[in-house]
Scaffold this motif. Structure first.
Motif, short mmCIF file in Angstrom:
data_model
loop_
_atom_site.label_atom_id
_atom_site.label_comp_id
_atom_site.label_asym_id
_atom_site.label_seq_id
_atom_site.Cartn_x
_atom_site.Cartn_y
_atom_site.Cartn_z
N UNK A 246 0.83 -1.21 0.00
CA UNK A 246 0.00 0.00 0.00
C UNK A 246 0.86 1.25 0.00
N UNK A 247 1.91 1.26 0.83
CA UNK A 247 2.80 2.43 0.87
C UNK A 247 3.52 2.60 -0.46
N UNK A 248 3.92 1.50 -1.08
CA UNK A 248 4.59 1.59 -2.37
C UNK A 248 3.69 2.20 -3.43
N UNK A 249 2.46 1.72 -3.51
CA UNK A 249 1.51 2.27 -4.48
C UNK A 249 1.21 3.73 -4.16
N UNK A 250 1.08 4.05 -2.88
CA UNK A 250 0.82 5.43 -2.48
C UNK A 250 1.94 6.36 -2.93
N UNK A 251 3.18 5.92 -2.78
CA UNK A 251 4.30 6.76 -3.21
C UNK A 251 4.30 6.96 -4.72
N UNK A 252 4.04 5.90 -5.48
CA UNK A 252 4.03 6.02 -6.93
C UNK A 252 2.91 6.94 -7.40
N UNK B 132 10.02 9.86 0.45
CA UNK B 132 10.79 8.68 0.09
C UNK B 132 11.77 8.29 1.19
N UNK B 133 12.38 9.27 1.84
CA UNK B 133 13.34 8.96 2.89
C UNK B 133 12.64 8.37 4.12
N UNK B 134 11.47 8.89 4.46
CA UNK B 134 10.77 8.42 5.65
C UNK B 134 10.09 7.07 5.44
N UNK B 135 9.70 6.77 4.21
CA UNK B 135 8.93 5.54 3.95
C UNK B 135 9.71 4.53 3.12
N UNK B 136 11.05 4.68 3.05
CA UNK B 136 11.82 3.82 2.16
C UNK B 136 11.78 2.36 2.57
N UNK B 137 11.72 2.07 3.87
CA UNK B 137 11.71 0.67 4.29
C UNK B 137 10.43 -0.04 3.85
N UNK B 138 9.34 0.72 3.72
CA UNK B 138 8.08 0.11 3.30
C UNK B 138 8.06 -0.11 1.79
N UNK B 139 8.45 0.91 1.03
CA UNK B 139 8.33 0.74 -0.42
C UNK B 139 9.40 -0.17 -0.98
N UNK B 140 10.56 -0.29 -0.31
CA UNK B 140 11.57 -1.24 -0.77
C UNK B 140 11.08 -2.67 -0.60
N UNK B 141 10.47 -2.97 0.55
CA UNK B 141 9.92 -4.31 0.76
C UNK B 141 8.75 -4.56 -0.18
#
Length: 310
Positions: free
Chosen positions: A224-230, A292-301
């Motif tokens: 969800x975080x990955x899609x939200x960032x994109x 991106x810096x704050x949520x990188x652990x979520x979107x990388x996984x």
């Protein structure tokens, strides 16, 4: 008869010394030419990515006159970053703040809604069987391959007949559809949610809605975080769709507003405010970098989901 004399060594109270064995020599691993080439290419890509950001950061510290009299990749004698920020928010009756709020509106409603719909659709496609599922898969894959600019003109014609052009809905409604986000959540939900866990929730009497929100949704957090960032980046940087949909500058996003400032110098009697355009661009990308810096652990996984099968 001859007798053979044997000599017996008397114990001295100390254990016999064991000979030291020299460890085998290990040759230092040599870097192959391919590794050196990949390292050099990575350095070139890194320089290509960071050089524009460095130029933007340095140029934002210069005044309008300092941009013309100094080298692009070095500071001017007059450090004017704070003055540029203040002038950016106060220039033309503070319209930059209005553009910033418009962009935040488009991101919260458009990107947030697109993420929620992608999570719902991906979960349903991954965990439920229904007629026409393969056709839906083909439509989603085809939609991913179609660029958004190819649909901009048909979307404008449709919205024009509906009377929605030059309104925020003309930007928000198309932003609610994210084929790539739907496909990503489909793949992620397939691997992230065990079918046994859903069956256990149903046996305990949980409804489908409760199963989704209390069982499935926490497991879908990285995707969800990955899609939200994109979707956030796509909506935040959206330029072409607002360009053909909006005429009123009060509804401009940041991308369109800064472009209008940049074009001022080419108009008759227009004022050149390149220092404000550069400073506004720096302020525009700062929230994206922070996200991106704050949520990188979520979107990388989330990006690694489905890459390994057990």
């Amino acid at each position: 008869m001859s007798s053979t004399a044997t000599t017996v060594a008397r114990p001295t109270g100390k254990p016999p010394a064991t000979p030291r064995l020299r460890p085998p020599r290990r040759n230092a691993p040599r870097r192959s030419p391919r590794s050196i080439l990949l390292t050099a290419l990575t350095g070139v890509v890194l320089l290509y990515s960071l050089l524009p950001l460095l130029w933007l950061l340095i140029s934002a510290t210069k005044s309008q006159q300092g941009l013309a009299r100094s080298f692009g990749l070095w500071f001017d004698g007059d450090f004017a970053l704070w003055d540029n920020i203040v002038e950016t928010f106060t220039y033309n009756d503070g319209v930059f703040g209005r553009w910033l709020l418009n962009t935040a509106l488009y991101v919260v409603v458009g990107a947030g809604g697109a993420t929620f719909l992608a999570v719902l659709g991906g979960y349903a496609l991954a965990k439920f069987d229904f007629p026409g599922k393969r056709a839906v898969f083909a439509v989603v894959i085809g939609a991913v391959a179609v660029p958004g600019t190819a649909l901009a003109v048909p979307t404008f014609l449709m919205f024009s007949k509906m009377g929605l052009t030059d309104t925020p809905w003309a930007v928000i409604i198309p932003s609610l559809i994210s084929p790539f986000g739907l496909y990503l959540m489909w793949v992620f939900a397939t691997e992230a949610i065990p079918g046994e866990l859903m069956e256990a929730a149903r046996i305990d009497g949980a409804s489908e809605v409760r199963t989704f929100f209390q069982v499935a949704l926490p497991l879908l957090a990285p995707g969800t975080v990955t899609v939200l960032l994109f979707t956030t980046v796509a909506t935040w940087n959206n330029y072409f769709l607002p360009l053909i949909m909006l005429k009123n500058p009060d509804w401009y996003p940041l991308t369109l507003g800064l472009d209008s400032w940049n074009k001022q110098a080419a108009t008759a009697g227009g004022e050149a405010v390149f220092n404000l355009v550069i400073t506004g661009s720096l302020l525009t990308i700062a929230p994206l970098i922070a996200a991106f810096l704050l949520l990188q652990k979520y979107w990388q996984s989330g990006l690694a989901a489905g890459s390994v099968k057990e």
